[in-house]
Motif scaffolding. Structure first.
Motif, PDB file in Angstrom:
ATOM      1  N   GLY A   1       0.821  -1.208   0.000  1.00 37.21           N
ATOM      2  CA  GLY A   1       0.000   0.000   0.000  1.00 37.21           C
ATOM      3  C   GLY A   1       0.853   1.254   0.000  1.00 37.21           C
ATOM      4  O   GLY A   1       0.547   2.232  -0.697  1.00 37.21           O
ATOM      5  N   SER A   2       1.938   1.228   0.754  1.00 37.26           N
ATOM      6  CA  SER A   2       2.836   2.379   0.816  1.00 37.26           C
ATOM      7  C   SER A   2       3.552   2.578  -0.523  1.00 37.26           C
ATOM      8  O   SER A   2       3.722   3.717  -0.972  1.00 37.26           O
ATOM      9  CB  SER A   2       3.858   2.194   1.935  1.00 37.26           C
ATOM     10  OG  SER A   2       4.745   3.287   1.998  1.00 37.26           O
ATOM     11  N   PHE A   3       3.952   1.474  -1.160  1.00 32.41           N
ATOM     12  CA  PHE A   3       4.616   1.589  -2.467  1.00 32.41           C
ATOM     13  C   PHE A   3       3.684   2.245  -3.476  1.00 32.41           C
ATOM     14  O   PHE A   3       4.086   3.158  -4.212  1.00 32.41           O
ATOM     15  CB  PHE A   3       5.052   0.212  -2.971  1.00 32.41           C
ATOM     16  CG  PHE A   3       5.730   0.255  -4.318  1.00 32.41           C
ATOM     17  CD1 PHE A   3       7.077   0.539  -4.411  1.00 32.41           C
ATOM     18  CD2 PHE A   3       5.009   0.034  -5.488  1.00 32.41           C
ATOM     19  CE1 PHE A   3       7.711   0.605  -5.659  1.00 32.41           C
ATOM     20  CE2 PHE A   3       5.621   0.096  -6.732  1.00 32.41           C
ATOM     21  CZ  PHE A   3       6.974   0.380  -6.817  1.00 32.41           C
ATOM     22  N   VAL A   4       2.430   1.798  -3.497  1.00 33.89           N
ATOM     23  CA  VAL A   4       1.460   2.362  -4.429  1.00 33.89           C
ATOM     24  C   VAL A   4       1.167   3.822  -4.086  1.00 33.89           C
ATOM     25  O   VAL A   4       1.158   4.694  -4.967  1.00 33.89           O
ATOM     26  CB  VAL A   4       0.161   1.525  -4.421  1.00 33.89           C
ATOM     27  CG1 VAL A   4      -0.950   2.237  -5.185  1.00 33.89           C
ATOM     28  CG2 VAL A   4       0.416   0.153  -5.031  1.00 33.89           C
ATOM     29  N   THR A   5       0.940   4.100  -2.827  1.00 34.96           N
ATOM     30  CA  THR A   5       0.602   5.464  -2.402  1.00 34.96           C
ATOM     31  C   THR A   5       1.704   6.448  -2.767  1.00 34.96           C
ATOM     32  O   THR A   5       1.436   7.518  -3.334  1.00 34.96           O
ATOM     33  CB  THR A   5       0.335   5.505  -0.886  1.00 34.96           C
ATOM     34  OG1 THR A   5      -0.767   4.646  -0.569  1.00 34.96           O
ATOM     35  CG2 THR A   5       0.012   6.918  -0.430  1.00 34.96           C
ATOM     36  N   THR A   6       2.949   6.098  -2.443  1.00 30.94           N
ATOM     37  CA  THR A   6       4.037   7.038  -2.728  1.00 30.94           C
ATOM     38  C   THR A   6       4.306   7.138  -4.231  1.00 30.94           C
ATOM     39  O   THR A   6       4.663   8.223  -4.718  1.00 30.94           O
ATOM     40  CB  THR A   6       5.330   6.628  -1.997  1.00 30.94           C
ATOM     41  OG1 THR A   6       5.643   5.257  -2.272  1.00 30.94           O
ATOM     42  CG2 THR A   6       5.174   6.807  -0.501  1.00 30.94           C
ATOM     43  N   SER A   7       4.115   6.038  -4.961  1.00 24.85           N
ATOM     44  CA  SER A   7       4.306   6.099  -6.413  1.00 24.85           C
ATOM     45  C   SER A   7       3.324   7.082  -7.045  1.00 24.85           C
ATOM     46  O   SER A   7       3.662   7.782  -8.011  1.00 24.85           O
ATOM     47  CB  SER A   7       4.114   4.713  -7.035  1.00 24.85           C
ATOM     48  OG  SER A   7       5.117   3.818  -6.606  1.00 24.85           O
TER      49      SER A   7
END
Length: 389
Positions: free
Chosen positions: A201-207
């Motif tokens: 979720g963090s990878f997607v959010t920051t991307s």
């Protein structure tokens, strides 16, 4: 007549003995046990989550109780995934029902949960902190993610880049470096589906949000959805380079899914929760070759805090417990038991314990608080990325 006299003597003797024992207990006996029984007040600590959080709190409470005689802390822990009513729902329902003098003395809150509590329970939901009652606050190096007047952070948590140092001797330093590395090493990077765990979720959010103003990460404004396109274009661009099984891109399920791929050397790099990665390196679930690093711009993280609900019964005991939780002893315990990132001056801590997190900069953690937008972001990922061939 004689029987009557004997009976009176026995009764009189019993009364004298009773009074004498009472006098000894109240005055002559000054043992630690008695003093504790007289002055002790229960303070109930509420928390929830995974088993590692429970284990940490159990040890902390044992140490707190052993460190002083004035209060006795008790833990009420709600394990995630059990179907039990969550802590948030319980405490808010009690407040709305007009309950007072409850046993909600101290509660643990995730990064942006304080906003939800105040929004649902009212501005008076938490006690405005009298920080003069928290002596150890002088050593605090981190502020709460939100409402520093109502809560005190006691540990940090963040998503980091975990990698196999045998195959990646020089890991990426920036997000742009990471995206280039992914394209240069097809199939060697993985992230879990965002709806199944916070690391993915963090990878997607920051991307997605790296293309937007930093303030958007803590905004629930629906208008921000119109600015997601560039981020989703990036995720689509990276898709063919993700981990593959049987020739098809696979996004693992849950945070542990990607850690298992890393442990089995099926990939070389993943986003992972720092505490999960450090703990598994420590217990041997992940090999020694696995290291972690913090990117610039970093993945999202937050400070986990403690607050005092206004409907509790033992505010003084709550202050004492919070003060203990930011002591060097408690911070070492949190670091040792669950790889929690300390929030006080590292020079006060066990230097052997801090080696595993020496490269993490808690002051550079990025906070994400999107409200319902977070769920909508993940749903859009399911539609647009999760369905790609």
């Amino acid at each position: 007549m004689m029987n009557k006299i004997v009976g009176n003597v026995i009764r009189t003797g019993a009364i004298v003995l009773s009074v004498s024992l009472g006098t000894m207990m109240l005055g002559g006996c000054s043992s630690k046990t008695t003093a504790k029984a007289d002055g002790e007040k229960k303070v109930t600590v509420w928390a929830g989550g995974s088993d590692n959080v429970r284990i940490q709190f159990e040890k902390q409470i044992d140490q707190f109780n052993a460190s002083q005689d004035k209060y006795t802390a008790e833990l009420q822990f709600i394990t995630s995934g059990t179907g039990a009513q969550g802590l948030f729902d319980r405490v808010v329902a009690a407040k709305k029902a007009g309950q007072s003098n409850t046993d909600y003395d101290v509660i643990e809150l995730g990064g942006d949960e304080i906003s939800r509590y105040v929004e649902e329970g009212g501005e008076d939901f938490f006690v405005t902190l009298d920080k003069s009652k928290i002596e150890n606050i002088k050593n605090l190096k981190v502020e709460a993610s939100f409402r520093n007047d109502l809560v005190v952070p006691y540990r940090g948590t963040t998503v980091v880049l975990a990698y196999n140092s045998d195959t990646v001797p020089e890991p990426p330093k920036t997000t742009e470096d990471l995206y280039k590395w992914i394209k240069d090493h097809p199939g060697r990077f993985a992230y879990n589906t965002p709806g199944s765990g916070g690391a993915g979720g963090s990878f997607v959010t920051t991307s997605v949000y790296n293309f937007m103003d930093e303030s958007a990460l803590t905004s629930t404004d629906p208008a921000n959805k119109e600015k997601w396109n560039k981020g989703f274009d990036l995720l689509k661009e990276l898709h063919p380079y993700m981990y593959k099984s049987s020739g098809k891109v696979v996004y693992p399920n849950k945070n542990q899914g990607t850690l298992d791929l890393l442990a089995n050397k099926e990939v070389d790099m993943i986003p992972a929760w720092a505490d999960m990665a450090i703990t598994q390196i420590k217990n041997g679930t992940l090999p020694d070759s696995i290291k972690i690093t913090q990117l610039s711009l970093s993945f999202t993280g937050s400070a986990v805090s403690l607050g005092i609900p206004s409907i509790g019964t033992n505010q003084d005991g709550a202050y004492a417990f919070i003060n203990y939780m930011i002591s060097p002893q408690a911070q070492n315990t949190a670091l040792d038991t669950m790889a929690a990132i300390p929030v006080i001056d590292f020079s006060l801590l066990d230097q052997e314990l801090t080696k595993s997190i020496a490269d993490l900069k808690i002051d550079e953690f990025r906070i994400s608080s999107l409200g319902d937008l977070g769920s909508q972001l993940y749903e859009q990922w399911d539609r647009e990325i999760g369905t790609l061939e």
